[in-house]
Design a protein around this motif. Sequence first.
Motif, PDB file in Angstrom:
ATOM      1  N   PHE A  59      87.665 119.973  64.188  1.00 47.65           N
ATOM      2  CA  PHE A  59      87.462 119.346  63.093  1.00 47.65           C
ATOM      3  C   PHE A  59      85.870 119.761  62.518  1.00 47.65           C
ATOM      4  O   PHE A  59      85.761 119.353  61.383  1.00 47.65           O
ATOM      5  N   GLY A  60      85.241 120.407  63.448  1.00 50.74           N
ATOM      6  CA  GLY A  60      83.764 120.481  62.847  1.00 50.74           C
ATOM      7  C   GLY A  60      83.425 122.084  62.754  1.00 50.74           C
ATOM      8  O   GLY A  60      82.361 122.526  62.546  1.00 50.74           O
ATOM      9  N   ILE A 104      88.558 124.129  58.958  1.00 49.32           N
ATOM     10  CA  ILE A 104      89.994 124.775  58.602  1.00 49.32           C
ATOM     11  C   ILE A 104      90.701 123.983  57.960  1.00 49.32           C
ATOM     12  O   ILE A 104      90.541 122.876  57.793  1.00 49.32           O
ATOM     13  N   ASN A 105      91.676 124.628  57.036  1.00 46.91           N
ATOM     14  CA  ASN A 105      92.305 124.110  56.035  1.00 46.91           C
ATOM     15  C   ASN A 105      92.951 122.784  56.753  1.00 46.91           C
ATOM     16  O   ASN A 105      93.906 122.832  57.650  1.00 46.91           O
ATOM     17  N   PRO A 106      92.745 121.593  56.054  1.00 41.47           N
ATOM     18  CA  PRO A 106      93.417 120.339  56.248  1.00 41.47           C
ATOM     19  C   PRO A 106      94.836 120.185  56.521  1.00 41.47           C
ATOM     20  O   PRO A 106      95.332 119.510  57.379  1.00 41.47           O
ATOM     21  N   ASP A 107      95.504 121.023  55.458  1.00 36.87           N
ATOM     22  CA  ASP A 107      97.008 120.776  55.446  1.00 36.87           C
ATOM     23  C   ASP A 107      97.518 121.642  56.653  1.00 36.87           C
ATOM     24  O   ASP A 107      98.316 120.980  57.422  1.00 36.87           O
ATOM     25  N   PHE A 108      96.846 122.565  57.007  1.00 42.91           N
ATOM     26  CA  PHE A 108      97.220 123.134  58.333  1.00 42.91           C
ATOM     27  C   PHE A 108      97.041 122.469  59.587  1.00 42.91           C
ATOM     28  O   PHE A 108      98.036 122.028  60.497  1.00 42.91           O
ATOM     29  N   LEU A 109      95.867 121.649  59.671  1.00 42.45           N
ATOM     30  CA  LEU A 109      95.401 120.873  60.768  1.00 42.45           C
ATOM     31  C   LEU A 109      96.324 119.706  60.672  1.00 42.45           C
ATOM     32  O   LEU A 109      96.967 119.199  61.818  1.00 42.45           O
ATOM     33  N   SER A 110      96.910 119.070  59.569  1.00 43.50           N
ATOM     34  CA  SER A 110      97.604 117.948  59.430  1.00 43.50           C
ATOM     35  C   SER A 110      98.847 118.239  60.296  1.00 43.50           C
ATOM     36  O   SER A 110      99.434 117.337  61.064  1.00 43.50           O
ATOM     37  N   LYS A 111      99.405 119.554  60.201  1.00 43.79           N
ATOM     38  CA  LYS A 111     100.673 119.644  60.678  1.00 43.79           C
ATOM     39  C   LYS A 111     100.367 120.059  62.126  1.00 43.79           C
ATOM     40  O   LYS A 111     101.252 119.441  62.941  1.00 43.79           O
ATOM     41  N   PHE A 157      98.548 118.593  64.264  1.00 47.05           N
ATOM     42  CA  PHE A 157      98.165 117.565  64.997  1.00 47.05           C
ATOM     43  C   PHE A 157      99.010 116.420  64.601  1.00 47.05           C
ATOM     44  O   PHE A 157      98.861 115.533  65.176  1.00 47.05           O
ATOM     45  N   GLN A 158      99.831 116.532  63.832  1.00 46.16           N
ATOM     46  CA  GLN A 158     100.783 115.723  63.284  1.00 46.16           C
ATOM     47  C   GLN A 158     100.182 114.350  62.683  1.00 46.16           C
ATOM     48  O   GLN A 158     100.265 113.354  63.285  1.00 46.16           O
ATOM     49  N   LEU A 159      98.933 114.675  62.151  1.00 40.71           N
ATOM     50  CA  LEU A 159      98.035 113.608  61.528  1.00 40.71           C
ATOM     51  C   LEU A 159      98.410 113.610  59.737  1.00 40.71           C
ATOM     52  O   LEU A 159      98.667 114.704  59.237  1.00 40.71           O
ATOM     53  N   ASP A 160      97.983 112.374  59.295  1.00 40.22           N
ATOM     54  CA  ASP A 160      98.119 112.422  57.730  1.00 40.22           C
ATOM     55  C   ASP A 160      97.042 113.248  57.397  1.00 40.22           C
ATOM     56  O   ASP A 160      95.931 113.329  58.180  1.00 40.22           O
ATOM     57  N   VAL A 161      97.027 114.015  56.320  1.00 39.69           N
ATOM     58  CA  VAL A 161      96.066 114.682  55.939  1.00 39.69           C
ATOM     59  C   VAL A 161      94.828 114.254  55.582  1.00 39.69           C
ATOM     60  O   VAL A 161      93.679 114.769  55.740  1.00 39.69           O
ATOM     61  N   ASP A 162      94.635 112.943  55.014  1.00 44.56           N
ATOM     62  CA  ASP A 162      93.387 112.256  54.751  1.00 44.56           C
ATOM     63  C   ASP A 162      92.897 111.862  56.104  1.00 44.56           C
ATOM     64  O   ASP A 162      91.501 111.786  56.161  1.00 44.56           O
ATOM     65  N   VAL A 163      93.537 111.495  57.110  1.00 45.16           N
ATOM     66  CA  VAL A 163      93.022 111.436  58.638  1.00 45.16           C
ATOM     67  C   VAL A 163      92.151 112.863  58.865  1.00 45.16           C
ATOM     68  O   VAL A 163      91.090 112.608  59.401  1.00 45.16           O
ATOM     69  N   VAL A 164      92.802 113.955  58.635  1.00 50.58           N
ATOM     70  CA  VAL A 164      92.180 115.063  59.000  1.00 50.58           C
ATOM     71  C   VAL A 164      90.978 115.322  58.163  1.00 50.58           C
ATOM     72  O   VAL A 164      89.847 115.720  58.555  1.00 50.58           O
ATOM     73  N   LYS A 165      90.908 114.848  57.025  1.00 51.85           N
ATOM     74  CA  LYS A 165      89.858 114.926  56.238  1.00 51.85           C
ATOM     75  C   LYS A 165      88.748 114.307  56.595  1.00 51.85           C
ATOM     76  O   LYS A 165      87.536 114.616  56.486  1.00 51.85           O
ATOM     77  N   ASP A 166      89.104 112.966  57.085  1.00 46.46           N
ATOM     78  CA  ASP A 166      88.004 112.161  57.520  1.00 46.46           C
ATOM     79  C   ASP A 166      87.432 112.517  58.746  1.00 46.46           C
ATOM     80  O   ASP A 166      86.051 112.381  58.850  1.00 46.46           O
ATOM     81  N   LEU A 167      88.211 113.282  59.718  1.00 48.63           N
ATOM     82  CA  LEU A 167      87.616 113.687  60.832  1.00 48.63           C
ATOM     83  C   LEU A 167      86.813 114.965  60.689  1.00 48.63           C
ATOM     84  O   LEU A 167      85.706 115.129  60.952  1.00 48.63           O
ATOM     85  N   GLU A 168      87.280 115.622  59.459  1.00 55.62           N
ATOM     86  CA  GLU A 168      86.397 116.958  59.147  1.00 55.62           C
ATOM     87  C   GLU A 168      85.092 116.350  58.597  1.00 55.62           C
ATOM     88  O   GLU A 168      84.240 117.118  58.837  1.00 55.62           O
ATOM     89  N   ALA A 169      85.033 115.540  57.937  1.00 55.62           N
ATOM     90  CA  ALA A 169      83.856 114.827  57.469  1.00 55.62           C
ATOM     91  C   ALA A 169      82.919 114.356  58.458  1.00 55.62           C
ATOM     92  O   ALA A 169      81.674 114.528  58.477  1.00 55.62           O
ATOM     93  N   LYS A 170      83.671 113.861  59.562  1.00 56.91           N
ATOM     94  CA  LYS A 170      82.728 113.309  60.718  1.00 56.91           C
ATOM     95  C   LYS A 170      82.214 114.295  61.446  1.00 56.91           C
ATOM     96  O   LYS A 170      80.938 114.064  62.015  1.00 56.91           O
ATOM     97  N   PHE A 171      82.827 115.461  61.771  1.00 55.32           N
ATOM     98  CA  PHE A 171      82.388 116.454  62.624  1.00 55.32           C
ATOM     99  C   PHE A 171      81.469 117.437  61.616  1.00 55.32           C
ATOM    100  O   PHE A 171      81.235 118.438  62.265  1.00 55.32           O
TER     101      PHE A 171
END
Length: 220
Positions: free
Chosen positions: A191-192, A197-204, A206-220
């Motif tokens: 996530f850092g 890494i493209n959030p749409d790709f990570l969303s699939k 990790f089976q997470l909502d894309v906003d959750v991925v974006k939130d994680l990417e902002a944190k790391f």
Amino acid sequence: MRNVQFLTGFALLILASSLASAFDPSPLQDICVAIDEPKNAVFVNGKFCKDPKLARPGDFFLSGLDKPGNTANRLGFSVKNANVDQIPGLNTLGISAVRIDYAPYGQNPPHTHPRATEILTVLEGTLYVGFVTSNQLNNTLVAKVLKKGDVFVFPIGLIHFQFNIGKTNAVAIAALSSQNPGVITIANSVFGANPPINPDFLSKAFQLDVDVVKDLEAKF
Ligand SMILES: *[C@@H]1O[C@H](CO)[C@@H](O)[C@H](O)[C@H]1NC(C)=O
């Protein structure tokens, strides 16, 4: 009799093939990109060595591992390294050490050492520790609660962690089988990554909502 000879021969064959190198030499750096013209740049797998006649006791020495590291951070842990960057005499010797401090409920988050097995000894406190086997062994969690004086092994390359489950500070000393073990902290790498890494790709993935991925990417 024939069977015994066959088995002896087979055993010798196995022995011979295990005496020959069973895998590539361990790399001592993260990347070593080959070049067409070696005269343009020279790198070695490790560090250059000084004239052995010029070696001094200080080349094999480090002090200060009696002092706790600062655990006033988000995860509540700190690592003091004793590897080839601190102790030049470790070059080529395939070993290093760390001191790890944990605040109450502090953690050393899931990470892996690409080049080292680790053997950890608890000096103070109570740690919940574990590693996870690879996909081939069904991602099995091998975990245990450790008390003062307990020892645990984290095999090379496997994802592992330590969590201080006690109400007091915890301290551990670990030895690692590389002069430069490397650390890949899973959350930071995934996530850092820089650039992210493209959030749409990570969303699939990790089976997470894309906003959750974006939130994680902002944190790391
Ligand atoms: C992994 O899971 C498969 C399928 O369930 C099973 O056949 C195999 O024995 C398991 N291996 C281990 C090491 O647990």
